[in-house]
Design an enzyme around this catalytic site. Structure first.
Site, PDB file in Angstrom:
ATOM      1  N   ASN A   8       2.704   2.000   1.267  1.00 42.13           N
ATOM      2  CA  ASN A   8       2.432   2.098  -0.183  1.00 42.13           C
ATOM      3  C   ASN A   8       3.308   2.701  -0.930  1.00 42.13           C
ATOM      4  O   ASN A   8       3.339   3.929  -0.863  1.00 42.13           O
ATOM      5  CB  ASN A   8       0.896   2.772  -0.175  1.00 42.13           C
ATOM      6  CG  ASN A   8       0.380   2.875  -1.908  1.00 42.13           C
ATOM      7  OD1 ASN A   8       0.991   2.198  -2.755  1.00 42.13           O
ATOM      8  ND2 ASN A   8      -0.618   3.459  -2.021  1.00 42.13           N
ATOM      9  N   TRP A   9       4.045   2.047  -1.749  1.00 47.18           N
ATOM     10  CA  TRP A   9       5.275   2.459  -2.258  1.00 47.18           C
ATOM     11  C   TRP A   9       4.685   2.939  -3.695  1.00 47.18           C
ATOM     12  O   TRP A   9       5.740   3.634  -4.677  1.00 47.18           O
ATOM     13  CB  TRP A   9       6.391   1.580  -2.467  1.00 47.18           C
ATOM     14  CG  TRP A   9       6.886   1.649  -1.233  1.00 47.18           C
ATOM     15  CD1 TRP A   9       6.976   2.384  -0.006  1.00 47.18           C
ATOM     16  CD2 TRP A   9       8.198   0.647  -0.726  1.00 47.18           C
ATOM     17  NE1 TRP A   9       7.881   2.006   1.000  1.00 47.18           N
ATOM     18  CE2 TRP A   9       8.326   1.024   0.538  1.00 47.18           C
ATOM     19  CE3 TRP A   9       9.009  -0.519  -1.369  1.00 47.18           C
ATOM     20  CZ2 TRP A   9       9.497   0.077   1.323  1.00 47.18           C
ATOM     21  CZ3 TRP A   9       9.651  -1.177  -0.603  1.00 47.18           C
ATOM     22  CH2 TRP A   9      10.271  -0.840   0.364  1.00 47.18           C
ATOM     23  N   HIS A  98      -7.880   2.189  -4.323  1.00 47.84           N
ATOM     24  CA  HIS A  98      -7.140   3.302  -3.974  1.00 47.84           C
ATOM     25  C   HIS A  98      -7.524   4.614  -4.813  1.00 47.84           C
ATOM     26  O   HIS A  98      -7.981   4.418  -5.864  1.00 47.84           O
ATOM     27  CB  HIS A  98      -5.617   3.101  -4.100  1.00 47.84           C
ATOM     28  CG  HIS A  98      -4.612   4.424  -3.685  1.00 47.84           C
ATOM     29  ND1 HIS A  98      -4.717   5.645  -4.138  1.00 47.84           N
ATOM     30  CD2 HIS A  98      -4.187   4.336  -2.352  1.00 47.84           C
ATOM     31  CE1 HIS A  98      -3.648   6.307  -3.380  1.00 47.84           C
ATOM     32  NE2 HIS A  98      -3.417   5.723  -2.171  1.00 47.84           N
ATOM     33  N   GLU A 100      -6.082   6.929  -6.244  1.00 46.08           N
ATOM     34  CA  GLU A 100      -5.414   7.349  -7.318  1.00 46.08           C
ATOM     35  C   GLU A 100      -5.988   6.382  -8.539  1.00 46.08           C
ATOM     36  O   GLU A 100      -5.845   6.546  -9.816  1.00 46.08           O
ATOM     37  CB  GLU A 100      -3.991   6.972  -7.171  1.00 46.08           C
ATOM     38  CG  GLU A 100      -3.244   8.120  -6.462  1.00 46.08           C
ATOM     39  CD  GLU A 100      -2.199   7.910  -5.682  1.00 46.08           C
ATOM     40  OE1 GLU A 100      -1.518   7.006  -5.848  1.00 46.08           O
ATOM     41  OE2 GLU A 100      -1.877   8.681  -4.738  1.00 46.08           O
ATOM     42  N   GLY A 237       1.922   6.639   2.563  1.00 52.89           N
ATOM     43  CA  GLY A 237       2.597   6.818   1.461  1.00 52.89           C
ATOM     44  C   GLY A 237       3.863   7.377   1.483  1.00 52.89           C
ATOM     45  O   GLY A 237       4.910   6.825   1.828  1.00 52.89           O
TER      46      GLY A 237
HETATM   47  C1  PEP Z   1      -1.852   6.953   0.026  1.00 48.75           C
HETATM   48  O1  PEP Z   1      -1.383   7.129  -1.048  1.00 48.75           O
HETATM   49  O2  PEP Z   1      -2.375   5.893   0.190  1.00 48.75           O
HETATM   50  C2  PEP Z   1      -1.496   7.865   1.148  1.00 48.75           C
HETATM   51  C3  PEP Z   1      -1.849   7.530   2.290  1.00 48.75           C
HETATM   52  O3  PEP Z   1      -0.317   8.782   1.034  1.00 48.75           O
HETATM   53  P1  PEP Z   1       0.203   9.956   1.889  1.00 48.75           P
HETATM   54  O4  PEP Z   1       0.866   9.173   3.019  1.00 48.75           O
HETATM   55  O5  PEP Z   1       1.656  10.529   1.074  1.00 48.75           O
HETATM   56  O6  PEP Z   1      -0.505  11.085   2.290  1.00 48.75           O
END
Ligand code: PEP
Length: 254
Positions: A8-9, A98, A100, A237
């Site tokens: 997930n960019w 997600h 966010e 992420g």
């Molecule tokens: C995400 O945002 O879905 C995620 C898993 O981020 P991170 O790997 O940075 O915790």
């Protein structure tokens, strides 16, 4: 089943940087002899970079995913992207719900439910994200929260033969923190989610059409503890942004 790794960019890269990173990844996959037959790698860049990323990934065995879609196909919905348009651009997957988006854009379970239905109709594989906040965890309602999110997202959704759905357990409070949850906790939660899906769509369809992945501060050191047993993969992420680090992460489960 092949392990599933979703990168997930988010909105971290410009389109130019997306292309540069995708090219670098393809070079490294070749160098390190990463065989796409053995692992499902899904790159999710921003909407703007999807068409160019699709060009680069064509016939390379690496899949493309979008980070969201709208629940309607057409109409007066300023700023939205339709599921079939994303499919046409080359996406096979779409991340939905997600945390966010739930937090910053007030996405509700009802909206996510509609998006899942629309995504399936457009032949996109939804990657449904569920997870508790720290506060919910402290209050002891973690499992309740997750069961509720899964139920509201999937209840009444017809999964037809050949369709797939991926559910990602992402504890909101560990995303981007550098500290994942204990692997036992993620495995236990995958079971809780699986049970709820069995209740909703039945045992054989659950086994045939659904997979569970974990997301939240996964890196090359801890991924092995997560991707085993009932957890088929990871949503990544931060550790997917650097091609060298991402390739190390992939290699550590092959
Ligand atoms: C995400 O945002 O879905 C995620 C898993 O981020 P991170 O790997 O940075 O915790």
């Amino acid at each position: 089943m092949k392990p599933i790794i979703v990168a997930n960019w988010k909105m971290q890269f410009t389109s130019e940087k997306t292309l540069e990173t995708t090219k670098k990844l393809l070079e490294l996959f070749k160098e390190e002899k990463i065989d796409p037959q053995k692992i499902e790698i899904i790159i999710c860049p921003s909407f703007a970079a999807l068409p160019q990323a699709a060009q680069l990934l064509k016939n390379k065995g690496i899949k493309l995913g979008a980070q969201d879609c709208f629940w309607e196909e057409k109409g007066a919905f300023t700023g939205e992207a339709s599921p079939s348009d994303l499919k046409e651009m080359g996406a096979d997957y779409v991340i939905l719900g997600h945390s966010e988006r739930r937090e910053n854009l007030a996405e509700t379970d009802e909206m996510i439910h509609k998006k899942i239905k629309a995504a399936l109709l457009a032949k996109l594989i939804p990657i449904l994200c569920v997870g508790e906040t720290f506060d919910e965890r402290q209050k002891g309602v973690k499992d309740y929260k997750i069961i509720n999110q899964v139920t509201k997202a999937l209840e009444g959704t017809e999964i037809k033969p050949g369709e797939q759905i991926i559910v990602a357990y992402e504890p909101v409070w560990v995303i981007g923190s550098g500290q994942a949850v204990a692997p036992e906790e993620a495995h236990y939660t995958a079971k809780v989610i699986e049970q709820r899906i069995i209740d909703l769509i039945g045992f054989s369809l659950t086994k045939e059409a659904s997979s569970f992945i974990y997301g939240g501060s996964v890196d090359e050191k801890n991924i092995k503890d997560f991707v085993t047993g009932e957890i088929s993969g990871a949503l990544v992420g931060s550790a997917s942004l650097d091609p060298d680090q991402f390739v190390k992460l992939i290699k550590s489960i092959l």
